[in-house]
Design an enzyme around this catalytic site. Structure first.
Site: not given
Length: 705
Positions: A126, A251, A291
């Site tokens: 990602k 994240d 995120k």
């Protein structure tokens, strides 16, 4: 003749139709694949946009009660309705099905096989995809000063470290002239007070790069604590002036399996703390990768507006390598306006960082432009549409009759997607000398403790279990312990290495062991379930019980000294240290000490056994069918050095308690993790947990009869 001609025409039409169908399927397949790589939505682009968003007066922040936008709530309810269709699916079966249906499911394995990069995970893929598609690494800013090609990155909630290794790989292939340093923080996998439900326990990379990790003032790594956030900020100030922090990634997430409909609200405080940390340490011109999940609630809308005011460009993206059926997405924030610009707001935002969620909205609704709210609604519609379509398709395919045919077709699609990923990201191998730790070293590391999700029930089944009465629930839990493998011998002799020097590590005090390297995660989860029942029934349960301990002690030779503990009582490291020290300073040569109910779940307790081996000639583990095991330390011999070590440990523990801290370990973690006795220690803990489960079951049954 006419019949033959007619038959030939029909065959030709059938062949033509098949070719048309194949062509149509091929086009549709390509269309779906392209869509997979085009999931992004631009919120702010300063170059082509006349609208510049401005922060309101800082005095107006956190003044208005929480608000909702009706259009966003409609979208939220629609998405949750679609998610609710999954409530009856067995979680393991559904995950296996969605894994098979995932068009991007071969990306990770293809990268591992073809690129052979370091610590390749889904997170690695990602990050690399985002870095390849957006100007995430600000090379122009890094090279702005003629004589400087250095920069630093900070990675929040980073375990196991895949963003770091992916960034290293990207730099080595795209900017080999850049000199880079990094710092990361995450929930500390060595903190036994951190729950498996909240952290990733995989330390394969962390153990080799500890100097780059910051676990905060209390050593837990919990960034949702202002003291730890400030500790991180101070640590960042230690970088060289040339090593400007020009990239921050965040994240973080929280396990929302039991409340899937409220994922956004559950993680909102974490996202606020990550953003505040970023704005404290990021240099002007730097970038931020955050995120998020959905953007339906006022907390997320306000956070997005804050980011749109302090960065020049904001794009929301869902990488192809991200699982299509979940709500995960990443906000790419480009070109920070600088700490000076945001300084007055940081002082206010800091007040709302911590474990207490703000009761007021960050911004008044009237202070957010309608143009921005419209974009947030369009962004939500865009990602919600894609997610719902994937869920709907997966449900349909789960019940499909020609499932094998579908999987055969998907194999081809997965291969195309994986190859496109490699091509679009321009991936190539790097020399092993340019890796941070080394792929081969990481692959050889013991990963049996890696955090895995063990839930196998459906969401509805888990909800039903919460309504079970304690006896029935305990019976189900005890059934789970049947698979536990027990020690094969009745006694074992241990030869432990006495540490040459102490390495005392302190951290936040905790009274319950929520995670342990020395216990299988699934078994430890059973222990936590039992403790929850004990707490809910307000029971006081001792294990081993006082009666059992007294009975067993009477059978022991009176010449032996006995020290009794509680395997699952409130964990108190200071009491353990103090009781062992007080007993041993009175010991006479030749005496034997028996430890009853002594837990082997913690680094400290096992480390103390290593230290105690310097006092005794022999350590024997005796298996006991009722209490699990007893530890017999035989034939005491006075040792001034070891006694002084114990005294030092006790003094450190006294001092730590003043700051609500405690001793976590006394010798290097890796010595404990790699000692010969680890597998047996794990079996002993499993045995004790199994016996404890049945002990609690019988106790609760007698209490409720």
């Amino acid at each position: 003749m006419m019949e033959e001609k007619s038959s030939t025409v029909k065959q030709g039409k059938l062949l033509q139709n098949k070719q048309v169908d194949k062509s149509r399927h091929a086009k549709l397949r390509c269309l779906n694949i392209e869509t997979l790589f085009e999931k992004y939505f631009t919120i702010l682009d300063s170059e082509g946009q006349t609208q510049i968003y401005m922060l309101p007066e800082c005095e107006s922040m956190f003044k208005e009660p929480p608000w909702q936008l009706d259009n966003l709530q409609v979208l939220k309810n629609s998405l949750n309705e679609m998610k609710s269709r999954l409530n009856n699916f067995n979680l393991n079966e559904w995950q296996q099905h969605t894994y098979q249906m995932n068009k991007a499911g071969d990306i990770v394995s293809t990268v591992k096989r073809n690129i052979q990069a370091e610590l390749v995970t889904q997170a690695w893929c990602k990050f690399y995809e985002i870095a390849s598609n957006f100007f995430l690494i600000p090379l122009s800013e890094i090279r702005r000063e003629e004589n400087s090609k250095e920069f630093c990155s900070v990675h929040l909630c980073e375990a196991p470290g895949a963003f770091v290794t992916a960034l290293n790989h990207w730099l080595k292939t795209n900017a080999p002239d850049v000199r880079w340093n990094w710092l990361a923080t995450t929930l500390n996998p060595y903190c036994e007070g951190n729950s498996y439900d909240k952290m990733i326990a995989d330390d394969r990379f962390i153990r080799h790069t500890l100097k780059h990790w910051c676990f905060g003032a209390d050593n837990t790594g919990n960034i949702v604590d202002l003291r730890n956030l400030d500790f991180l900020i101070e640590r960042c100030k230690l970088f060289d002036e040339k090593e400007r922090i020009l990239l921050v990634t965040a994240d973080g997430s929280v396990d929302c399996t039991d409340e899937p409909g409220e994922q956004e609200s559950i993680v909102t405080q974490l996202h606020l703390c990550e953003t505040v940390a970023c704005m404290h340490v990021l240099q002007k011109g730097g970038n931020f990768l955050l995120k998020l999940f959905t953007l339906f609630e006022h907390q997320s809308v306000c956070l997005m507006y804050l980011l749109s005011c302090v960065f020049h460009q904001i794009t929301v993206t869902k990488p192809a390598s991200s699982k299509s059926g979940n709500s995960e997405m990443y906000v790419v924030c480009i070109n920070f306006k600088g700490r000076d610009y945001v300084a007055p707001y940081l002082n206010i935002l800091r007040q709302y960082c911590g474990n207490v969620t703000p009761t007021k909205a960050m911004f008044n609704l009237r202070d957010i432009p309608h143009d921005f709210l419209r974009k947030i609604e369009e962004c939500n519609k865009f990602f919600k549409h894609h997610q719902c379509q994937v869920i709907k398709d997966n449900i349909s395919m789960f019940h499909a009759k020609k499932y094998e045919d579908i999987l055969f077709e998907l194999k081809h699609v997965k291969r195309i997607v994986a190859n496109k990923y490699l091509k679009d990201c321009r991936l190539s191998r790097i020399d092993s000398a340019n890796e941070i730790v080394g792929r081969e070293i990481l692959e050889k590391s013991n990963s049996s403790y890696v955090n895995k999700k063990w839930r196998v029930d459906s969401y509805n089944e888990r909800c039903k279990k919460q309504d079970l009465e304690p006896r029935e629930y305990l019976s189900q839990i005890c059934n789970e312990t049947k698979e536990i493998e027990l020690p094969t011998e009745k006694s074992y002799t241990w030869h432990l290495r006495t540490p040459e020097t102490l390495e005392i590590q302190t951290g936040k005090s905790f009274n319950k062991v929520y995670s342990s390297y020395f216990c299988h995660l699934k078994i430890h989860r059973i222990l936590n379930k039992i403790d929850d029942i004990v707490r809910d029934t307000r029971s006081t349960i001792r294990f081993p019980s006082a009666e059992l301990t007294r009975e067993q002690t009477q059978r022991i030779d009176p010449a032996l000294e006995t020290l009794s503990f509680q395997f699952v009582h409130d964990y108190d490291s200071h009491r353990t240290i103090a009781e062992i020290y007080d007993r041993l300073k009175k010991f006479q040569t030749g005496q034997t000490l028996v430890l009853v109910g002594y837990s082997l779940l913690t680094q400290l307790n096992i480390g103390l056994l290593h230290l105690l081996s310097g006092f005794f000639e022999k350590i024997t583990i005796e298996i006991n069918d009722n209490e699990g095991y007893r530890i017999k330390l035989e034939t005491y011999k006075h040792n001034d050095k070891v006694l002084n070590n114990l005294r030092e440990i006790l003094t450190t523990s006294h001092n730590a308690r003043k700051d609500n801290m405690t001793i976590w370990s006394i010798i290097p973690t890796m010595i404990l993790y790699e000692c010969d006795q680890v597998s047996l220690i794990i079996q002993l803990n499993h045995l004790a947990i199994k016996l404890y489960a049945h002990h609690v079951k019988n106790f609760i049954h007698d209490m409720l009869v």
